[in-house]
Design an enzyme around this catalytic site. Structure first.
Site, PDB file in Angstrom:
ATOM      1  N   ARG A 123       0.996  -0.973   0.432  1.00 29.97           N
ATOM      2  CA  ARG A 123       0.367  -0.273  -0.016  1.00 29.97           C
ATOM      3  C   ARG A 123       0.992   1.100  -0.098  1.00 29.97           C
ATOM      4  NH1 ARG A 123       1.938   2.732   4.965  1.00 29.97           N
ATOM      5  NH2 ARG A 123       1.101   1.624   6.830  1.00 29.97           N
ATOM      6  N   GLU A 222      -6.295   6.853   8.940  1.00 25.61           N
ATOM      7  CA  GLU A 222      -5.682   7.538   9.436  1.00 25.61           C
ATOM      8  C   GLU A 222      -4.588   9.014   8.651  1.00 25.61           C
ATOM      9  OE1 GLU A 222      -2.300   5.683  11.119  1.00 25.61           O
ATOM     10  OE2 GLU A 222      -0.703   6.561  10.473  1.00 25.61           O
ATOM     11  N   ARG A 226      -5.029   5.356   1.251  1.00 24.94           N
ATOM     12  CA  ARG A 226      -4.198   4.779   1.884  1.00 24.94           C
ATOM     13  C   ARG A 226      -4.886   3.519   0.718  1.00 24.94           C
ATOM     14  NH1 ARG A 226      -2.208   3.192   6.684  1.00 24.94           N
ATOM     15  NH2 ARG A 226      -0.884   5.392   7.863  1.00 24.94           N
ATOM     16  N   CYS A 268       1.235  10.186   9.990  1.00 24.72           N
ATOM     17  CA  CYS A 268       2.514   9.839  11.152  1.00 24.72           C
ATOM     18  C   CYS A 268       3.973   9.899  10.322  1.00 24.72           C
ATOM     19  CB  CYS A 268       2.098   8.272  11.286  1.00 24.72           C
ATOM     20  SG  CYS A 268       3.573   7.595  12.378  1.00 24.72           S
ATOM     21  N   THR A 270       6.319   8.094  10.433  1.00 26.49           N
ATOM     22  CA  THR A 270       6.915   6.811   9.766  1.00 26.49           C
ATOM     23  C   THR A 270       6.655   6.069   8.768  1.00 26.49           C
ATOM     24  OG1 THR A 270       5.206   5.735  10.431  1.00 26.49           O
ATOM     25  CG2 THR A 270       6.413   5.418  11.857  1.00 26.49           C
ATOM     26  N   ARG A 277       3.889   0.279   2.319  1.00 26.51           N
ATOM     27  CA  ARG A 277       4.092  -0.786   3.453  1.00 26.51           C
ATOM     28  C   ARG A 277       3.550  -1.871   2.374  1.00 26.51           C
ATOM     29  NH1 ARG A 277       2.814  -4.149   7.611  1.00 26.51           N
ATOM     30  NH2 ARG A 277       0.701  -3.787   7.930  1.00 26.51           N
ATOM     31  N   ARG A 306       4.604  -7.738  12.508  1.00 22.72           N
ATOM     32  CA  ARG A 306       2.977  -7.437  13.181  1.00 22.72           C
ATOM     33  C   ARG A 306       2.102  -9.080  12.757  1.00 22.72           C
ATOM     34  NH1 ARG A 306       1.150  -1.387  10.392  1.00 22.72           N
ATOM     35  NH2 ARG A 306       3.404   0.094  10.271  1.00 22.72           N
ATOM     36  N   GLU A 311      -0.888  -3.436  12.583  1.00 20.47           N
ATOM     37  CA  GLU A 311      -0.002  -2.948  13.924  1.00 20.47           C
ATOM     38  C   GLU A 311      -1.105  -3.341  15.411  1.00 20.47           C
ATOM     39  OE1 GLU A 311       0.793   0.631  13.310  1.00 20.47           O
ATOM     40  OE2 GLU A 311       2.730   0.717  13.832  1.00 20.47           O
TER      41      GLU A 311
HETATM   42  P1  ADP Z   1      -0.872  -0.048   7.155  1.00 20.34           P
HETATM   43  O1  ADP Z   1      -0.613  -0.397   7.341  1.00 20.34           O
HETATM   44  O2  ADP Z   1      -1.326  -0.748   5.770  1.00 20.34           O
HETATM   45  O3  ADP Z   1      -2.036   0.315   7.503  1.00 20.34           O
HETATM   46  P2  ADP Z   1      -2.200  -2.398   9.321  1.00 20.34           P
HETATM   47  O4  ADP Z   1      -1.305  -3.291   9.877  1.00 20.34           O
HETATM   48  O5  ADP Z   1      -3.247  -1.442  10.034  1.00 20.34           O
HETATM   49  O6  ADP Z   1      -1.914  -1.499   7.909  1.00 20.34           O
HETATM   50  O7  ADP Z   1      -2.487  -3.657   8.539  1.00 20.34           O
HETATM   51  C1  ADP Z   1      -4.272  -3.761   7.831  1.00 20.34           C
HETATM   52  C2  ADP Z   1      -5.035  -4.195   7.617  1.00 20.34           C
HETATM   53  O8  ADP Z   1      -4.297  -5.154   6.318  1.00 20.34           O
HETATM   54  C3  ADP Z   1      -5.047  -5.315   8.259  1.00 20.34           C
HETATM   55  O9  ADP Z   1      -6.603  -6.208   7.811  1.00 20.34           O
HETATM   56  C4  ADP Z   1      -3.860  -6.361   7.996  1.00 20.34           C
HETATM   57  O10 ADP Z   1      -4.066  -7.568   8.806  1.00 20.34           O
HETATM   58  C5  ADP Z   1      -3.932  -6.774   6.550  1.00 20.34           C
HETATM   59  N1  ADP Z   1      -2.375  -6.828   6.259  1.00 20.34           N
HETATM   60  C6  ADP Z   1      -1.392  -6.574   5.899  1.00 20.34           C
HETATM   61  N2  ADP Z   1      -0.648  -7.420   5.293  1.00 20.34           N
HETATM   62  C7  ADP Z   1      -1.494  -8.285   4.788  1.00 20.34           C
HETATM   63  C8  ADP Z   1      -0.661  -9.319   4.258  1.00 20.34           C
HETATM   64  N3  ADP Z   1       0.321  -9.284   3.115  1.00 20.34           N
HETATM   65  N4  ADP Z   1      -1.859 -10.074   3.396  1.00 20.34           N
HETATM   66  C9  ADP Z   1      -3.254 -10.164   3.491  1.00 20.34           C
HETATM   67  N5  ADP Z   1      -3.874  -8.607   4.775  1.00 20.34           N
HETATM   68  C10 ADP Z   1      -3.109  -8.206   4.698  1.00 20.34           C
HETATM   69  C1  CIR Z   2       2.545   5.139  18.150  1.00 19.04           C
HETATM   70  O1  CIR Z   2       3.746   5.558  17.964  1.00 19.04           O
HETATM   71  O2  CIR Z   2       2.889   4.204  18.408  1.00 19.04           O
HETATM   72  C2  CIR Z   2       1.866   4.926  17.222  1.00 19.04           C
HETATM   73  N1  CIR Z   2       1.128   6.234  16.712  1.00 19.04           N
HETATM   74  C3  CIR Z   2       1.887   3.983  15.505  1.00 19.04           C
HETATM   75  C4  CIR Z   2       3.048   4.786  15.481  1.00 19.04           C
HETATM   76  C5  CIR Z   2       3.572   4.350  13.758  1.00 19.04           C
HETATM   77  N2  CIR Z   2       2.589   3.461  13.219  1.00 19.04           N
HETATM   78  C6  CIR Z   2       0.994   4.194  11.892  1.00 19.04           C
HETATM   79  O3  CIR Z   2       1.302   5.165  12.291  1.00 19.04           O
HETATM   80  N3  CIR Z   2       0.828   3.202  11.074  1.00 19.04           N
END
Ligand code: ADP
Ligand code: CIR
Length: 354
Positions: A123, A222, A226, A268, A270, A277, A306, A311
């Site tokens: 993404r 956020e 995305r 963010c 990051t 990502r 993760r 996350e």
């Molecule tokens: P982002 O950093 O894109 O916001 P999150 O960690 O919040 O990601 O995850 C968003 C969603 O995407 C979650 O439901 C997560 O399980 C899903 N996801 C992340 N990577 C994969 C993957 N490789 N395959 C399937 N689902 C994924």
């Molecule tokens: C933190 O500081 O732990 C949260 N604000 C998440 C930081 C990193 N991730 C994100 O924003 N996607």
């Protein structure tokens, strides 16, 4: 401490907030007395204050970072704090220039085995140049962003064609299924909450999904956008190629917040730069029993571990989400290679343990 659901007010802080002993956030590390005194009365061009910038990390001392920007100008107005956080997280220095390369033909990956790779997702995050970020956006502006997005989505053709689903009118069952299937963002993240990113939820939020459910766009979570490409298995090149094509199409119709230094502006720090990502859900039941080795391979390859629901979630059945940690100073092509190298090294180690 602010009430849930409302953004902190843009007031000047009288004294530096206290952090509990052992607090490990980058906010806590870099908000020294000097930096605090330098920034306590600063507001960016959208009137975003230090109080707003740091509220999430103050309310949630277990944050890893602890700040969310209010506009593209936050990165300039609050540079004495933001530059330190960015350098620590990404290794990217204030004089460095961001680089971009979406050429999918440069991805010469050998296929990663589907036995280990459940699914691949890449993404990128984007925000519009002429609006404040979600932390500071008004209800009317958020609706305007959604309206512009829907107009653009209506013109998508071929593989990209699909439908926008408004979160406000979506039934709970559909919402929960989309979350469980890893397509839709979760609700009620406490870090986003304290940053004012959940105000007026679910108004103005939604998800665009193409017919094959391989191309999706989150709206007003956020970040304002995305943009996501995903499919089952470990064919990284196919997932990146789809996203690269979508990037080309979308960039022609939207004016995103972007500059030579930090690339794409994200809420963010990051996520600045590429906003990219790239992740694989990888099955590593043996390696994950030895967290020290698992984490060493991750840090050697600049990847992050993760849980299965994103996350701040846990693993299930030894499946982990492995993704590039850095997002800036390296091109999209290079960052996808970071992820590939990390996952490959982890699978090799898993095989040794079988
Ligand atoms: P982002 O950093 O894109 O916001 P999150 O960690 O919040 O990601 O995850 C968003 C969603 O995407 C979650 O439901 C997560 O399980 C899903 N996801 C992340 N990577 C994969 C993957 N490789 N395959 C399937 N689902 C994924
Ligand atoms: C933190 O500081 O732990 C949260 N604000 C998440 C930081 C990193 N991730 C994100 O924003 N996607």
């Amino acid at each position: 401490v602010d009430k849930p659901g409302s953004a902190p007010k843009a007031v000047a802080l009288q004294k530096k907030p206290e952090f509990p002993a052992g607090c490990k956030s980058l906010l806590c590390k870099y908000l020294t007395d000097d930096v605090f005194n330098q920034l306590k009365n600063v507001q960016d061009k959208f009137g975003f204050s230090l109080a707003e910038l740091i509220n999430s990390g103050v309310v949630n001392p277990n944050s890893s970072i602890g700040v969310y920007a209010g506009s593209p100008d936050t990165y300039i107005a609050f540079a004495p704090l933001m530059d330190k956080i960015i350098e620590d997280y990404h290794g990217f220095k204030p004089a460095d220039k961001h680089v971009s390369d979406w050429d999918a033909s440069k991805c010469n990956f050998e296929a990663l085995e589907d036995k280990y790779c459940i699914s691949t997702r890449i993404r990128f995050a984007r925000n519009l140049a002429d609006f404040p970020l979600g932390t500071k956006i008004s209800k009317t502006e958020r609706k305007e962003v959604e309206k512009l997005a829907k107009e653009a989505f209506g013109k998508f053709e071929g593989e990209m064609a699909g439908q926008y689903h408004d979160l406000a009118t979506m039934d709970k069952e559909t919402q929960n299924q989309l979350i469980a299937d890893h397509f839709l963002f979760k609700e009620g993240d406490k870090y986003l909450e304290a940053a004012g990113l959940n105000r007026e939820w679910p108004d103005g939020r939604g998800i665009f999904i193409n017919k094959a459910k391989t191309f999706l766009i989150w709206v007003n979570e956020e970040d304002q956008f995305r943009v996501i490409s995903m499919q089952n298995g470990g064919d990284i090149k196919a997932v990146f190629t789809r996203l690269s094509n979508a990037h080309g199409t979308i960039n022609k119709v939207a004016k995103f917040a972007y500059n030579d230094h930090i690339g794409a502006v994200a809420t963010c720090p990051t996520n600045i730069g590429t906003g990219l990502r790239a992740s694989i859900h990888v099955k590593l039941p043996l390696l994950s029993k030895d967290m020290a080795t698992f984490e060493k391979i991750a840090s050697d390859n600049h990847v992050q571990i993760r849980g299965i629901h994103g996350e701040h979630s846990e693993s299930e059945g030894g499946i982990y989400d492995i993704s590039n940690k850095r997002r800036i100073g390296f091109s999209e092509v290079q960052l996808v290679h970071d992820m590939y190298n990390g996952v490959k090294a982890m699978i090799e180690k898993e095989k040794e343990l079988e």
